[in-house]
Write a protein that holds these residues in place. Structure first.
Motif: not given
Lengths: 366, 300
Positions: A203-215
């Motif tokens: 979902e994040a890959l298809t929709m976003s301009d940018r992504i913050a991966v959090m852990d």
């Protein structure tokens, strides 16, 4: 000048744990989200992404650090005075109000005049293709329709930032795919900054301009979908986004942004460096299954590993292979079936070569 | 026979409600019918009921007696109504914030708080009302405490003349019916999804607006149930007024009780209870229609 739509400066959020200990849900998080951006906070449950969103909305206050919206420090501003609106995970529609009353609620609270209110409610419902549903109750609507009402109810206020907390989580797969496209289209139309929380990497890959991966309360990598998928900067990101193979080894040699890594059994592979590494250090090479190709046994070359096919799975567009290396490690290989008859030559038990280009593999520390 | 029962859903249903029907028939319909019949009857000099048809008992209640106009009974009716309205209002105002507080407390503390609300109900009702005599009488706990405080501060102190009085009856009834309001209001407040409060805040509603537009409407089923559970018993009560009103405060309940037991005039007592029943029924029906009981409960 207006800086970022949302900016977080070294934000901490600490909670009191069940045994009275302090638990940090968000650790010194700094993010800059540009105006008009579709930004995703992606991570497993408990990674602090929802807490981050709630701090932007004002439901939680940071323990330390600062949240800025359109360059203005929010301090202790309560949610109802912030220029943001939220689409809640389970929509949180008011059950005692009609759809029309739900959408009008925010405008009424802001004392918008009656004529303008009616026009904007009508426009908002038309935007989510729910015109004529004004008099229905939330319970009379399907999940997808309720989701769209929640969107209309938030967007009708023309917020500077729209916050979405796993908005598609409660929908079935087909509807989710539809809504992903619809949300993306809507965001382009209204031009509002969307900040979007999800645990679904696709979902994040298809929709976003940018992504913050959090852990564990930390943003490990912030970047575009391509950057995060193709150049993960750590093992967690590589593992969390899509499928991948990890090869442990030691750095032998550095050359032009690439490192020569010695794997167990003396095998040598070249891979590009995502982070600076030093000769002699233990590293992990990550390479995704679709970047690997199978070849019949040939003379040894660089970036070529020998192994035995242990499993073959034909899934139409692709064929998935599992190849066991001499070290016992299993590599997953995904080959596209451009010419199906040709491609399925490798059978379980065959000894084959697995090849990949140095640019498609990344060297990660740890 | 069994074949019939197995196949016929109507007979199954009838069989299932039969016990309840019997109980209601014997314990409700029959006595109610008897009361209605008796309310139109007369009594002879020895207190025996003579079954005839007269509206005399009802005229007497409204003030038209054989010896001329007397509004004694009308006053009793109005006093009962006023007291029931006062009690219900005060109970609602006290119970709502408390129920809200319990509903928003952490899960584990909620059970403890609810338990504390219910603890008084373990003691016999009459004993608890007598305890209020001990508290309210002129040499009671309240007056001695206030007197001691006044003495310490150096203020002149006149003991409060609370018992027996109508105020004492009001205090006693508020105390008695508080849990019956807290519980239903708590139940409907507890059912409200916390996200709805956040949604209201997110949509620019401040705390007061959130309360009026979200919290209160969604808790109306509990408020309605609580007011009925308070108002109906209060308007017919006779124990509290007997103990704390000390024969001064006569309510419809006392009137009915005395007509049956002391004055030996069952026809007049029956007429009074039928009027009481009628008032309660009309008010309750109006109230539930006005605030839409059915729809609210269905939506909640």
């Amino acid at each position: 000048m207006v800086g970022y739509a949302v900016e977080l400066r070294a934000v901490w959020k600490r909670f009191l744990g069940p045994a009275g200990e302090t638990v940090a849900a968000v650790k010194e998080l700094s993010l800059q989200i540009a105006d008009g951006e579709f930004f995703a906070l992606l991570g497993p449950s408990g990674c602090g992404k929802t807490t981050t969103l709630r701090m932007v909305a004002g439901f939680e206050l940071p323990s330390a650090g600062e949240v800025l919206i359109q360059g203005r420090p929010m301090g202790k501003t309560p949610p109802y005075q912030r220029p943001v609106n939220t689409v809640f995970q389970n929509y949180a529609l008011f059950p005692h109000m009609t759809i029309g009353e739900n959408v009008a609620f925010g405008l009424q609270m802001q004392k918008v005049g009656r004529q303008e209110l009616q026009r904007r409610v009508g426009d908002a419902l038309a935007m989510v293709r729910l015109s004529g549903f004004e008099r229905r109750r939330p319970k009379q609507l399907s999940g997808g329709q309720q989701q769209r009402v929640a969107l209309a109810r938030a967007l009708v206020n023309r917020p500077q930032v729209l916050l979405l907390d796993e908005p598609l989580g409660a929908l079935d797969l087909k509807l989710r795919k539809e809504m992903q496209l619809e949300l993306k289209k809507l965001q382009r139309e209204v031009g509002i900054t969307f900040v979007f929380v999800t645990h679904d990497q696709e979902e994040a890959l298809t929709m976003s301009d940018r992504i913050a991966v959090m852990d564990a309360g930390v943003a490990l990598q912030v970047g575009s979908a391509t950057q995060i998928y193709e150049q993960p900067n750590c093992r967690f990101v590589a593992d969390f986004i899509g499928e991948t193979n990890f090869l442990e080894g030691n750095v032998q040699q550095l050359q032009g942004g690439q490192a020569l890594v010695e794997l167990p059994g003396g095998l040598l592979v070249w891979a590009s460096m995502a982070q600076p590494v030093a000769v002699g250090k233990p590293v992990t090479v990550t390479v995704r299954p679709e970047k690997l190709t199978l070849r019949p046994l040939e003379a040894p070359l660089a970036n070529q590993l020998q192994g035995q096919v242990v499993d073959q799975l034909y899934i139409g567009t692709d064929t998935h292979y599992s190849v066991r290396l001499a070290s016992g490690q299993i590599l997953r290989v995904r080959e596209q079936n451009n010419l199906a008859a040709l491609r399925q030559w490798a059978q379980p038990g065959d000894t084959v070569c697995v090849r990949f280009a140095a640019e498609t593999a990344s060297v990660l520390t740890g | 026979m069994f074949q019939l029962l197995r196949e016929n859903r109507r007979w199954q249903g009838f069989l299932l409600i039969l016990p309840a029907l019997l109980v209601l028939g014997v314990l409700l319909v029959l006595p109610l019918g008897l009361t209605i019949v008796t309310s139109f009857a007369q009594r002879d000099v020895d207190g025996n009921v003579i079954y005839s048809f007269t509206l005399g008992n009802y005229w007497r209640l409204l003030g038209f007696t054989a010896t001329g106009w007397d509004d004694l009974y009308l006053k009793i009716l109005l006093r009962s109504l006023a007291l029931a309205f006062q009690t219900t209002t005060i109970v609602l105002l006290l119970a709502y914030p408390l129920a809200y507080f319990i509903a928003r407390a952490p899960q584990r503390r909620r059970n403890l708080l609810l338990f504390l609300v219910l603890v008084p109900l373990w003691t016999n009702f009459v004993i608890r009302i007598y305890a209020w005599v001990m508290i309210l009488r002129s040499q009671g706990v309240l007056n001695t405490t206030l007197g001691a405080v006044a003495g310490l501060v150096g203020l002149p102190w006149q003991p409060l003349d609370l018992y027996p009085s109508q105020s004492a009856v009001l205090i006693g009834m508020v105390y008695e019916f508080l849990p019956f309001m807290i519980l239903p209001v708590y139940t409907s407040l507890e059912k409200i999804e916390p996200a709805l409060y956040e949604a209201a805040a997110d949509l620019h509603a401040n705390a007061l607006q959130t309360f009026w537009r979200v919290t209160l409407p969604l808790s109306m089923p509990g408020v309605i149930a609580g007011t009925i559970l308070t108002f109906v018993p209060v308007i017919g009560t006779f124990v509290v007024s007997d103990i704390l009103g000390g024969r001064q405060v006569i309510l419809v309940g006392n009137l009915v009780q005395r007509q049956f037991l002391d004055a030996r005039d069952p026809p007049f007592g029956s007429a009074a209870s039928i009027v009481l029943l009628g008032i309660t029924l009309v008010l309750t029906l109006y109230y539930t229609r006005r605030f839409g009981l059915g729809e609210e409960i269905a939506a909640g």
